[in-house]
Design an enzyme around this catalytic site. Structure first.
Site, PDB file in Angstrom:
ATOM      1  N   ASN A 241      -2.105   0.505   6.989  1.00 15.02           N
ATOM      2  CA  ASN A 241      -1.430  -1.045   7.237  1.00 15.02           C
ATOM      3  C   ASN A 241      -0.471  -2.170   6.894  1.00 15.02           C
ATOM      4  OD1 ASN A 241      -3.153  -1.952   6.187  1.00 15.02           O
ATOM      5  ND2 ASN A 241      -4.675  -3.279   7.369  1.00 15.02           N
TER       6      ASN A 241
ATOM      7  N   ARG B  14       3.248  -6.423   8.708  1.00 18.06           N
ATOM      8  CA  ARG B  14       2.083  -4.939  10.450  1.00 18.06           C
ATOM      9  C   ARG B  14       2.613  -4.177  10.922  1.00 18.06           C
ATOM     10  NH1 ARG B  14      -3.339  -7.315   7.649  1.00 18.06           N
ATOM     11  NH2 ARG B  14      -3.806  -6.132   5.663  1.00 18.06           N
TER      12      ARG B  14
ATOM     13  N   HIS C  98      -2.357  -5.409   1.922  1.00 15.36           N
ATOM     14  CA  HIS C  98      -3.372  -6.392   1.864  1.00 15.36           C
ATOM     15  C   HIS C  98      -3.238  -7.482   1.149  1.00 15.36           C
ATOM     16  CE1 HIS C  98      -7.506  -6.852  -0.383  1.00 15.36           C
ATOM     17  NE2 HIS C  98      -6.846  -7.178  -1.233  1.00 15.36           N
TER      18      HIS C  98
ATOM     19  N   LYS D  64       0.882  -1.474   0.027  1.00 11.43           N
ATOM     20  CA  LYS D  64       0.204   0.336   0.240  1.00 11.43           C
ATOM     21  C   LYS D  64       0.872   1.004  -0.264  1.00 11.43           C
ATOM     22  CE  LYS D  64      -4.409  -2.084   2.234  1.00 11.43           C
ATOM     23  NZ  LYS D  64      -4.836  -2.012   3.313  1.00 11.43           N
TER      24      LYS D  64
ATOM     25  N   THR E 229      -5.099  -7.315  10.769  1.00 14.03           N
ATOM     26  CA  THR E 229      -5.287  -5.818  10.229  1.00 14.03           C
ATOM     27  C   THR E 229      -4.678  -4.732  10.890  1.00 14.03           C
ATOM     28  OG1 THR E 229      -7.087  -6.945   9.323  1.00 14.03           O
ATOM     29  CG2 THR E 229      -6.595  -4.408   9.702  1.00 14.03           C
TER      30      THR E 229
ATOM     31  N   ARG F 244      -1.544 -14.536   4.634  1.00 19.91           N
ATOM     32  CA  ARG F 244      -1.991 -13.806   5.949  1.00 19.91           C
ATOM     33  C   ARG F 244      -1.274 -13.802   7.318  1.00 19.91           C
ATOM     34  NH1 ARG F 244      -7.096 -11.650   4.537  1.00 19.91           N
ATOM     35  NH2 ARG F 244      -7.592 -10.868   6.551  1.00 19.91           N
TER      36      ARG F 244
END
Length: 140
Positions: A114, A104, A117, A11, A93, A87
């Site tokens: 964060n 993260r 994605h 991101k 998250t 993940r």
């Protein structure tokens, strides 16, 4: 365990801070191969289409504005149980809840910024990959 493909976005908060290489290294260290990758600047229309599932949520506008604020890196990752593994590598998250060593925990600025994605299921992975990549761009 089956070889899967999953979708990942690095991101704007992470690309702005030149963390792309460090984040990609974490995927590779976890046994995921990057089989497609490109740095792009999303338009507002693209962000709204990609995050359309959230269009009725109160954070939708802010999310779309954030996602067009800087370039992003879209990637297809491949490996055994790639969706779950990705993940796990990303972490929770909310970075405050993320495990040590996760992307993260190490790089995220907030729950909104964060850093990454990742697809949450095989169906969404297929949809998200197709949104950004043609079959010819997937090499592995």
């Amino acid at each position: 365990m089956a070889i899967q493909r999953t979708f990942s976005i690095i991101k704007p908060d992470a690309t702005k801070r030149n963390l792309t290489g460090q984040i990609a290294a974490k995927f590779e260290e976890a046994g995921l191969r990057i089989v497609a990758s490109k740095r792009i600047q999303l338009t507002l229309a693209q962000a709204q289409a990609f995050y359309g599932v959230h269009s009725e949520r109160p954070f939708f506008g802010e999310l779309c504005e954030f996602m067009i604020s800087e370039p992003i890196v879209v990637q297809v990752l491949e490996g055994e149980d790639a969706i779950v593994k990705n993940r796990e590598v990303m972490g929770a998250t909310n970075p405050a809840d993320a495990a040590p060593g996760t992307i993260r925990k190490e790089f995220a600025l907030s729950i909104g910024e964060n850093s990454v994605h990742g697809s949450d299921a095989p169906e969404t992975a297929a949809e998200e990959i197709a949104f950004f990549f043609s079959g010819l761009e997937l090499v592995g």
